[in-house]
Design an enzyme around this catalytic site. Structure first.
Site, PDB file in Angstrom:
ATOM      1  N   LYS A 100      -7.075   2.167  -2.718  1.00 25.06           N
ATOM      2  CA  LYS A 100      -6.345   1.686  -3.265  1.00 25.06           C
ATOM      3  C   LYS A 100      -5.670   3.494  -3.372  1.00 25.06           C
ATOM      4  CE  LYS A 100      -8.585   1.182  -7.506  1.00 25.06           C
ATOM      5  NZ  LYS A 100      -9.411   0.996  -7.907  1.00 25.06           N
ATOM      6  N   GLU A 124      -6.775  -4.740   3.279  1.00 19.10           N
ATOM      7  CA  GLU A 124      -7.037  -6.182   2.560  1.00 19.10           C
ATOM      8  C   GLU A 124      -7.534  -5.970   0.709  1.00 19.10           C
ATOM      9  OE1 GLU A 124      -5.294  -9.187   2.752  1.00 19.10           O
ATOM     10  OE2 GLU A 124      -5.789  -9.201   0.990  1.00 19.10           O
ATOM     11  N   LYS A 200      -1.988   0.145  -7.346  1.00 19.79           N
ATOM     12  CA  LYS A 200      -2.337  -1.544  -6.543  1.00 19.79           C
ATOM     13  C   LYS A 200      -0.483  -2.136  -6.530  1.00 19.79           C
ATOM     14  CE  LYS A 200      -6.358  -2.056  -7.614  1.00 19.79           C
ATOM     15  NZ  LYS A 200      -7.388  -2.730  -9.321  1.00 19.79           N
TER      16      LYS A 200
HETATM   17  N1  HSE Z   1     -11.380  -0.802 -11.923  1.00 16.66           N
HETATM   18  C1  HSE Z   1     -11.022  -1.762 -11.063  1.00 16.66           C
HETATM   19  C2  HSE Z   1     -10.255  -2.854 -11.790  1.00 16.66           C
HETATM   20  C3  HSE Z   1     -12.091  -2.023  -9.808  1.00 16.66           C
HETATM   21  O1  HSE Z   1     -11.216  -3.252 -12.579  1.00 16.66           O
HETATM   22  O2  HSE Z   1     -10.273  -4.337 -11.205  1.00 16.66           O
HETATM   23  C4  HSE Z   1     -10.888  -2.969  -9.050  1.00 16.66           C
HETATM   24  O3  HSE Z   1      -9.927  -1.941  -8.342  1.00 16.66           O
END
Ligand code: HSE
Length: 409
Positions: A100, A124, A200
């Protein structure tokens, strides 16, 4: 034969290697050609591991091999991932990534290179791990204008908030428990401060609104100030607290934010617990649609990466059209981001009935109409405001000793 090279043999890379080997005939049938892992790049050695047969330490071996069709980047971090993915695309190889940080920062540029080279760049797994969200957003929800995206996109923080809510444990205790169980990193800053969710939602906002949303522009607040007392109030009002990434359009202006939000039972995100992720998308024609599943972990994330590999194989010879221009999209400021607020205000030293009544009158005078929450804790009052912009809230809040404030979704 389709030759795949995997950059990084960590949690996700080992999952990609396992899935391509274990489900090989199924994957090859779906791809329409035999898919094989030709190389795995890692600095480390893995004595006794089946990866030994294809392990290389020099990226040039992969980049200079014209027989490599698809490069899977699962190293994480911006560099050297960016350099490697760019090089792969420029040498006419498709690239798939779960990274990401890389996609949020360089997604638009890498998509342009893919287009120029007639290959594909897919990502994805970069949002929501194993949950299909990118492909539905760009291929299925093509008719709708996306009015809003609300997502629980970080499993670590959702686990911590769920434990605080269900077990009444405080933040530090639950964080330590999550670290002991391997759910939270030893350095948990990226998760608990919201930085991971910020990348994200920047990716989703860029795709939904077709221009570059810089993650640095997104107001980001983590969960470290949330207390068990906040959750006690949530039980009284039938709500929970979730770390949400939000992107929305209001009167033609785009807003985005990562912060803890009060989420009522009516919102489908209310029931998303533990390490699960979910992304709620509001389309102007479709209405609400929610994507739910495992947002992290070796096999769920690798499943999404390999689905990209299959897609890249199916699309050999042409580039999927993904609308994400590198033109920057200016965001509306946090001052103008409008929500109701859950607020706890200290009554101060004089907490007799008359003082509490006077304080409540002052709250209504300053904030306008509010809903007070019955059964306040000693020495404080709690209420939900009407919709207020960030600046309206801050101005009103100056008049009180605020214990905590959480936006309401
Ligand atoms: N550290 C992230 C989480 C992992 O806890 O969702 C996935 O990106």
């Amino acid at each position: 034969m389709i030759n795949v090279a995997i950059l990084g043999y960590g949690t996700v890379g080992s999952g990609v290697f396992k899935i391509i080997n274990d489900n090989n005939s199924h994957i090859s049938r779906r791809a329409g050609d035999e898919v094989k892992v030709k190389y795995v790049l890692d600095l480390r050695d893995f004595p006794g591991d089946p990866v030994e047969d294809v392990l290389v330490h020099d990226v040039d071996i992969i980049m200079n091999d014209d027989d490599v069709d698809v490069v899977v980047e699962v190293m994480g971090g911006v560099e050297p991932a960016y350099t490697f993915v760019k090089r792969a695309l420029e040498s006419g190889k498709s690239a798939c990534t779960s990274n990401k940080e890389l996609v949020a920062k360089h997604g638009a540029e890498l998509l342009t290179i893919a287009q120029e080279k007639n290959v594909n760049f897919f990502f994805e797994a970069s949002v929501g791990g194993g949950i299909p969200i990118i492909r539905p957003l760009i291929e299925c929800l093509t008719v709708d204008h996306i009015e809003e995206i609300q997502g629980i996109m970080n499993g670590t923080t959702n686990y911590i908030l769920t434990k605080m809510e269900d077990e009444g444990a405080d933040f530090d205790t639950v964080l330590k428990d999550a670290q002991d169980k391997g759910y939270a990193e030893r350095n948990p800053e990226a998760d608990i401060e919201g930085y991971d969710a910020c990348r994200k939602i920047a990716i989703l906002a860029s795709l939904a609104y077709e221009k570059q949303v810089d993650f640095e522009d997104i107001y980001t607040e983590g969960i470290t100030k949330i207390t068990t007392a906040d959750f006690d109030y949530m039980k009284k009002i039938g709500a929970s607290i979730k770390l949400l990434g939000i992107a929305k359009k209001v009167d033609g202006k785009t807003y985005s934010m990562v912060a803890p939000f009060v989420v009522y039972q009516e919102n489908p995100l209310y029931n998303v617990k533990d390490v699960f992720n979910a992304i709620l998308v509001k389309g102007d024609m479709l209405g609400d649609v929610m994507f739910y599943g495992k947002g992290a972990g070796s096999l769920p994330t690798a499943s999404a990466v390999v689905s990209d590999v299959v897609d890249a194989v199916k699309r050999q010879g042409y580039t999927a059209k993904i609308y994400w221009s590198d033109t920057k999209r200016e965001l509306g400021g946090v001052d103008a981001f409008t929500t109701p607020y859950f607020v706890r205000v200290s009554v101060g030293d004089s907490s007799d009935e008359a003082s509490v009544k006077a304080l409540k009158s002052k709250v209504e005078e300053v904030f306008g109409q509010v809903d007070f929450i019955d059964g306040e804790k000693s020495g404080e009052i709690a209420f939900i405001t009407k919709e207020l912009s960030g600046s309206e809230f801050d101005k009103a809040a100056e008049n009180f000793d605020i214990i905590s404030r959480i936006r309401v979704s």
